[in-house]
Design a protein around this motif. Structure first.
Motif, mmCIF file in Angstrom:
data_model
loop_
_atom_site.group_PDB
_atom_site.id
_atom_site.type_symbol
_atom_site.label_atom_id
_atom_site.label_comp_id
_atom_site.label_asym_id
_atom_site.label_seq_id
_atom_site.Cartn_x
_atom_site.Cartn_y
_atom_site.Cartn_z
ATOM 1 N N MET A 177 1.072 -1.482 -0.146
ATOM 2 C CA MET A 177 -0.109 0.254 0.191
ATOM 3 C C MET A 177 0.696 1.493 -0.191
ATOM 4 O O MET A 177 1.896 1.116 0.585
ATOM 5 N N ASN A 178 0.365 2.413 -0.433
ATOM 6 C CA ASN A 178 0.868 3.753 -0.946
ATOM 7 C C ASN A 178 0.900 4.607 0.444
ATOM 8 O O ASN A 178 -0.524 4.697 0.503
ATOM 9 N N ASP A 179 1.462 5.308 0.386
ATOM 10 C CA ASP A 179 0.859 7.076 1.044
ATOM 11 C C ASP A 179 0.627 7.422 0.437
ATOM 12 O O ASP A 179 0.396 8.172 -0.536
ATOM 13 N N LEU A 180 0.123 9.039 0.735
ATOM 14 C CA LEU A 180 -0.259 10.061 0.106
ATOM 15 C C LEU A 180 0.866 10.844 -0.646
ATOM 16 O O LEU A 180 0.524 11.753 -1.211
ATOM 17 N N ALA A 181 1.964 10.767 -0.528
ATOM 18 C CA ALA A 181 2.881 11.122 -0.571
ATOM 19 C C ALA A 181 2.858 12.184 -2.010
ATOM 20 O O ALA A 181 2.738 13.309 -2.567
ATOM 21 N N ASP A 182 2.472 11.460 -2.780
ATOM 22 C CA ASP A 182 2.581 12.139 -4.068
ATOM 23 C C ASP A 182 1.316 12.723 -4.899
ATOM 24 O O ASP A 182 1.176 12.973 -5.786
ATOM 25 N N TRP A 183 -0.028 11.968 -3.995
ATOM 26 C CA TRP A 183 -1.183 12.795 -4.778
ATOM 27 C C TRP A 183 -2.141 13.642 -4.176
ATOM 28 O O TRP A 183 -1.734 14.893 -2.851
ATOM 29 N N LYS A 184 -2.686 14.720 -5.362
ATOM 30 C CA LYS A 184 -2.915 15.633 -5.049
ATOM 31 C C LYS A 184 -3.793 16.117 -6.137
ATOM 32 O O LYS A 184 -4.154 15.761 -7.159
#
Length: 182
Positions: free
Chosen positions: A1-8
């Protein structure tokens, strides 16, 4: 799973529209929302609409799809400007979110655009772990947060489950008339 670091929100690739916010006792606010396909173009548009609507509403730190009359499990959060924020992930939208860990329970005052005249004291976890999916990509995320951002996430997840903060207050003694500043 990923985190939100690269999502905008801009990654959604669509312009958000400002939608009217429904208020209690609208039926959509008391029904559990359905899970969504986060890659469906209508859900991507809804995600952009939630961000746009939230950004035009002073003091708003979160907005769920049921609050704009759509009975699905999608919500936007951005606690960037709030003074009680500790952990901060910026503006984001989540689909089909679930709290998988919760601890450090504390009471705190909450308000809601769908209950514009009242606030209330609600006991919520001060640290949570949420699993959800990002709109547009369908990427699964594992989000760990605390303090005010945790409270905002729980508030919006409740909306997606057909609950208002008023359903969580300890009683009438914990509900207050909202102060109006002119």
């Amino acid at each position: 799973m990923n985190d939100l670091a690269d999502w905008k929100p801009e990654l959604l690739g669509v312009d958000g529209r400002v939608l009217p916010v429904v208020t209690a006792p609208a039926e959509v606010l008391s029904r559990p929302g359905t899970e969504v396909d986060p890659t469906d173009p209508s859900i991507v548009q809804l995600a952009a609409d939630l961000v746009a609507t939230m950004r035009t509403s002073p003091g708003c730190v979160g907005l769920a799809a049921p609050q704009v009359g759509v009975g699905v499990q999608v919500f936007a959060v951005d606690v960037t400007e709030h003074p009680k924020t500790a952990t901060l992930h910026g503006a984001f939208v989540l689909c089909n979110a679930r709290v998988v860990e919760a601890n450090r329970w504390r009471p705190g005052r909450e308000g809601c655009m769908s209950v514009p005249d009242l606030t209330g004291d609600v006991k919520r976890a001060g640290r949570i772990v949420v699993e959800a999916v990002l709109p547009g990509t369908g990427t699964a995320v594992h989000l760990v947060t605390d303090a005010f951002e945790a409270r905002a996430l729980q508030h919006e997840i409740d909306h997606c489950a057909g609950k208002l903060f008023l359903d969580r207050v300890a009683g009438a003694h914990a509900v207050y008339q909202r102060k109006v500043y002119l």
